[in-house]
Enzyme design. Structure first.
Site, PDB file in Angstrom:
ATOM      1  N   THR A   4      52.366   1.927  35.506  1.00 35.87           N
ATOM      2  CA  THR A   4      53.050   0.673  35.230  1.00 35.87           C
ATOM      3  C   THR A   4      54.334   0.948  34.464  1.00 35.87           C
ATOM      4  O   THR A   4      54.543   2.036  33.935  1.00 35.87           O
ATOM      5  CB  THR A   4      52.190  -0.270  34.370  1.00 35.87           C
ATOM      6  OG1 THR A   4      52.168   0.207  33.014  1.00 35.87           O
ATOM      7  CG2 THR A   4      50.774  -0.381  34.894  1.00 35.87           C
ATOM      8  N   ASP A   5      55.172  -0.051  34.365  1.00 34.99           N
ATOM      9  CA  ASP A   5      56.257  -0.016  33.403  1.00 34.99           C
ATOM     10  C   ASP A   5      55.717  -0.590  32.092  1.00 34.99           C
ATOM     11  O   ASP A   5      54.550  -0.956  31.979  1.00 34.99           O
ATOM     12  CB  ASP A   5      57.473  -0.793  33.925  1.00 34.99           C
ATOM     13  CG  ASP A   5      58.780  -0.297  33.315  1.00 34.99           C
ATOM     14  OD1 ASP A   5      58.750   0.318  32.231  1.00 34.99           O
ATOM     15  OD2 ASP A   5      59.843  -0.542  33.913  1.00 34.99           O
ATOM     16  N   TRP A   6      56.583  -0.727  31.112  1.00 35.26           N
ATOM     17  CA  TRP A   6      56.236  -1.052  29.736  1.00 35.26           C
ATOM     18  C   TRP A   6      55.416  -2.347  29.645  1.00 35.26           C
ATOM     19  O   TRP A   6      55.911  -3.428  29.933  1.00 35.26           O
ATOM     20  CB  TRP A   6      57.519  -1.172  28.928  1.00 35.26           C
ATOM     21  CG  TRP A   6      57.373  -1.290  27.448  1.00 35.26           C
ATOM     22  CD1 TRP A   6      57.246  -2.452  26.730  1.00 35.26           C
ATOM     23  CD2 TRP A   6      57.374  -0.225  26.497  1.00 35.26           C
ATOM     24  NE1 TRP A   6      57.164  -2.167  25.396  1.00 35.26           N
ATOM     25  CE2 TRP A   6      57.249  -0.812  25.214  1.00 35.26           C
ATOM     26  CE3 TRP A   6      57.477   1.162  26.595  1.00 35.26           C
ATOM     27  CZ2 TRP A   6      57.220  -0.049  24.043  1.00 35.26           C
ATOM     28  CZ3 TRP A   6      57.452   1.915  25.424  1.00 35.26           C
ATOM     29  CH2 TRP A   6      57.317   1.310  24.171  1.00 35.26           C
ATOM     30  N   ASP A  12      53.268  -3.872  31.357  1.00 41.74           N
ATOM     31  CA  ASP A  12      53.327  -4.806  32.480  1.00 41.74           C
ATOM     32  C   ASP A  12      51.973  -5.343  32.916  1.00 41.74           C
ATOM     33  O   ASP A  12      51.924  -6.345  33.635  1.00 41.74           O
ATOM     34  CB  ASP A  12      54.061  -4.164  33.664  1.00 41.74           C
ATOM     35  CG  ASP A  12      55.558  -4.340  33.545  1.00 41.74           C
ATOM     36  OD1 ASP A  12      55.978  -5.361  32.969  1.00 41.74           O
ATOM     37  OD2 ASP A  12      56.309  -3.476  34.022  1.00 41.74           O
TER      38      ASP A  12
END
Length: 775
Positions: A316-318, A320
């Site tokens: 994932t990104d930050w 998310d």
């Protein structure tokens, strides 16, 4: 019209049941299975969690990372022994990310930090953690590392050798810190000029992103993705998928892309990089048409993992997974959000400050809401990544400081610096040169002004020493080996010939704002000068803090340029910006205009060489430069977007004016194109043309081959870039150039998500030449 539905195995990758995208090594797979068989559920779930370094750092009373040194500290006081025991002992966390204390560290500090973390992880869970860092245009979170042009400038070079070499040096200088994994390349096809991360991509074109990102991936990882050596790192492609196609132009906001276009355009650069061996992929933070990418099983699993038979790891990104319930409201709580994301295909969550992911996912498995097969698949992919980068061998990260320094003796070397200057030269674009005012003659008296003339922050952009690049000036000047634009011009043309007045300065707290700077001597300095050079554009930013509502150049900078023009002396505009700020009102006032993008710490030296004629311009715009705020368009638009479409009483037109088109750029040479021919037509199409340098200057000429589908069952794009190369020409030299591509590249995706190749008439063009051919 006859339609040929192409074999999906070769083109879309969907329902692909062929060979592995990355050929597997049997010994690696045996090691993966051996480790997996010994792991408990807690150990498996811990591997799927990534925390920020702050979570294991010493904390001050206000929650910020502290610089104090305590008895319970590790790695020179930056790590908390208690936190390390909890993170790795209780939760068995598999990965750490981000930069200690929020600012670039020396290789020595990086190496010691990662040694301590790996040792703690290995001793408590038997598996080292994997450390990930945003090293974006070089080892950009490392003190003293060589920094290069940001990706938008690399795209402007149209030279694939540049991202390949940047990848190699970035990997070398990252591994000198024992960093094994970098969140690069960014390969989002940038379709909105407002977007705050446009400069992190290679531009608006599909092929350009695919080729340049693939080369960067190869440079980072080396030739064997199963065995990443000590001078290479694992790449992480981002952000899957259509992150650069936001409707609003704002970061982390929705796209509205049809699956037909998603497959035909946005998926293709990721497909190319996965086939080039990319070991991990980061997912788009936003949603498409209301469906969050982190919960889209079709895109994550069916298209990417199963479709390409790709065995890499999805992260994932930050935070998310939190966004699925807190922001997007597609889940009632975090537990439901975790189930959605993991079942969709997420393997590792970037859950920076909380370990509750581990507790909640354990509950989900025990409740049967996430199958054990999905956990095992995710952990296999994580273990495979760790084994491929060599982390299971202690010798790859437990290296004494003296030995490490000896292994990477070329870190921040003069040789790397010289390469950075040459690369920056190729990444700049000459947009206007009336009456050949450039190059400037020796002894020319120059007045320099503008907020971008004498600072390193704007030269580098975000992801430079800090997230927003806000401490770049202090750090670059402390390192002390670089030159701003003004300093480089003074060194090249003589300090006695170059005078400076800031005139406009950026606000220290808000990158969007600038202010006039009074200078009572500015008028006299202008009067003494032969030419006036204004350095204009933007301050550094990235991600959501970089969102803007107005693409126009600031009123203060515009007024400054008009003040220069009022003197009647030649004005040269140097653009230093991450996205194309609108300047149509001042373009007529300039005799010359140069786009430098974000050239890095060596951009000043590169520009001085170009303006003096020591080097020649060779860059071309990697995006369409808009002229008006209501006229954003890409070069591969549909026919109805640029030409008259209806006649009669209303005479509707859809004309769109741009400032400069995609692929535009000038040089000091006069290159003549002739003899475009189609010399081979079969599974591949091969074109030949002749280039002649009519000037007395050497030049590197980007040759861009476009093809237009003249009639199709779905309205075709006006044209698409199908091949490109960069050709070196000595004075008065003639060279024959060939460009080729697969005939199947002319296929498009129909409304049923089938790749279709239709017989018919096409038009090929390169430079001023064109020819029609029938397929």
């Amino acid at each position: 019209m006859k339609r040929i539905i192409l074999c999906l195995i070769a083109f879309s990758g969907i329902q692909y049941a062929g060979a592995q995208c990355i050929p597997q090594d049997a010994r690696v797979e045996e090691q993966v299975e051996a480790i997996l068989s010994r792991m408990s559920l807690a150990e498996k779930i811990g591997q799927m969690c990534e925390l920020a370094i702050d979570k294991v750092a010493q904390q001050s009373g206000d929650g910020n990372v502290a610089s104090n040194r305590s008895d319970k500290s590790l790695a020179g006081g930056m790590l908390s022994a208690d936190a390390v025991r909890t993170v790795f002992g209780k939760y068995k966390v598999g990965s750490i990310l981000n930069v200690p204390e929020g600012v670039a560290q020396t290789p020595e500090v990086w190496a010691e930090t990662i040694r301590v973390l790996n040792d703690a992880s290995r001793s408590r869970c038997g598996i080292p953690e994997i450390y990930g860092v945003d090293q974006i245009h070089g080892a950009s979170y490392t003190w003293g590392a060589t920094l290069f042009p940001q990706e938008v400038g690399q795209g402007a070079s149209f030279n694939p050798e540049i991202p390949r070499r940047i990848g190699e040096i970035t990997a070398y200088e990252s591994r000198a810190c024992l960093i094994p994994w970098v969140y690069s390349p960014v390969m989002d096809v940038a379709r909105s000029p407002l977007w705050s991360r446009l400069w992190e991509s290679f531009g608006e074109d599909v092929l350009l992103n695919a080729v340049m990102a693939s080369e960067l991936t190869k440079g980072l990882q080396g030739s064997d993705p199963n065995h990443i050596g000590m001078y290479n790192v694992a790449a992480c492609l981002k952000h899957y998928l259509a992150y650069g196609a936001t409707v609003s132009g704002k970061d982390r906001t929705p796209s509205s892309v049809t699956y037909r276009e998603m497959l035909e355009k946005y998926f293709q650069p990721f497909k190319a990089c996965c086939e080039a061996g990319a070991l991990s992929v980061m997912v788009n933070s936003a949603n498409n048409g209301g469906v969050p990418f982190h919960a889209n099983r079709m895109l994550l699993t069916e298209w990417l993992k199963e479709g390409l038979n790709w065995d890499g790891m999805l992260i994932t990104d930050w935070a998310d997974i939190d966004n699925l319930w807190k922001r997007d409201h597609v889940a009632a709580d975090k537990k439901e959000a975790i189930a959605m994301a993991i079942n969709a295909g997420i393997d590792m969550t970037m859950d920076p400050y909380s370990t509750d992911f581990c507790d909640l996912l354990t509950e989900l498995v025990k409740e049967g809401r996430v199958p054990m097969s999905r956990i095992d698949d995710a952990v296999r992919r994580i273990l495979r990544l760790k084994i491929r980068v060599g982390l299971m061998d202690r010798k790859t990260w437990d290296i004494p400081a003296r030995e490490l320094k000896s292994m990477y003796k070329d870190f921040a070397s003069e040789g790397f610096a010289r390469e950075a200057v040459t690369m920056a030269e190729e990444c700049m674009v000459l947009l206007k040169n009336e009456n050949d005012i450039l190059p400037l003659k020796p002894g020319t008296r120059i007045f320099v002004c503008g907020p971008n003339a004498d600072n390193f922050r704007s030269m580098n952009g975000g992801w430079t020493y800090t997230w927003q690049g806000d401490r770049t000036d202090a750090i670059a000047r402390q390192i002390g080996t670089y030159h701003t634009f003004y300093e480089a011009l003074a060194a090249t043309f003589g300090k006695e010939n170059v005078e400076f007045s800031e005139m406009v300065r950026y606000d220290a707290k808000d990158f969007r704002l600038d202010m006039p700077v009074p200078d009572g001597d500015a008028a006299e300095k202008m009067a003494r000068a032969d030419v006036l050079i204004a350095f204009i554009g933007e301050n550094s930013y990235t991600e959501t803090p970089g969102n803007i509502d107005d693409l126009n150049l600031s009123a203060n900078q515009t007024a400054m340029v008009k003040t220069l023009s009022a003197t009647g002396k030649p004005v040269i505009l140097v653009l230093n910006e991450g996205r194309p700020r609108l300047i149509s009102g001042i373009v007529p006032l300039a005799s010359a205009i140069v786009q430098t993008f974000l050239p890095g710490n060596y951009g000043g030296d590169a520009l001085a060489r170009l303006l003096s004629g020591a080097s020649n311009f060779s860059g071309r715009l990697p995006y369409t430069y808009p002229k008006f705020h209501g006229a954003f368009i890409t070069y591969d638009c549909k026919p109805c977007e640029y030409m008259e479409t209806m006649e009669g009483a209303y005479n509707y037109e859809a004309n769109t004016t741009v400032q400069w088109p995609f692929g535009y750029g000038l040089s000091y040479a006069d290159v003549e194109y002739s003899g475009l021919k189609l010399v081979e037509q079969g599974e591949s199409l091969r074109f030949r043309l002749t280039l002649t340098n009519r000037s007395g200057r050497s030049v590197k000429e980007p040759v861009l081959l476009y093809v237009s589908d003249l009639v199709a069952s779905i309205s075709p794009d006006i044209k698409r870039l199908r091949a490109f190369t960069k050709v070196s020409l000595e004075p008065h030299q003639t060279r024959t150039v060939e460009l080729s591509f697969k005939a199947s590249d002319l296929a498009f995706v129909d409304e049923h998500l089938h790749w279709v190749l239709e017989p018919g008439d096409f038009k090929a063009s390169a430079g001023p030449l064109s020819l029609n051919f029938r397929l």
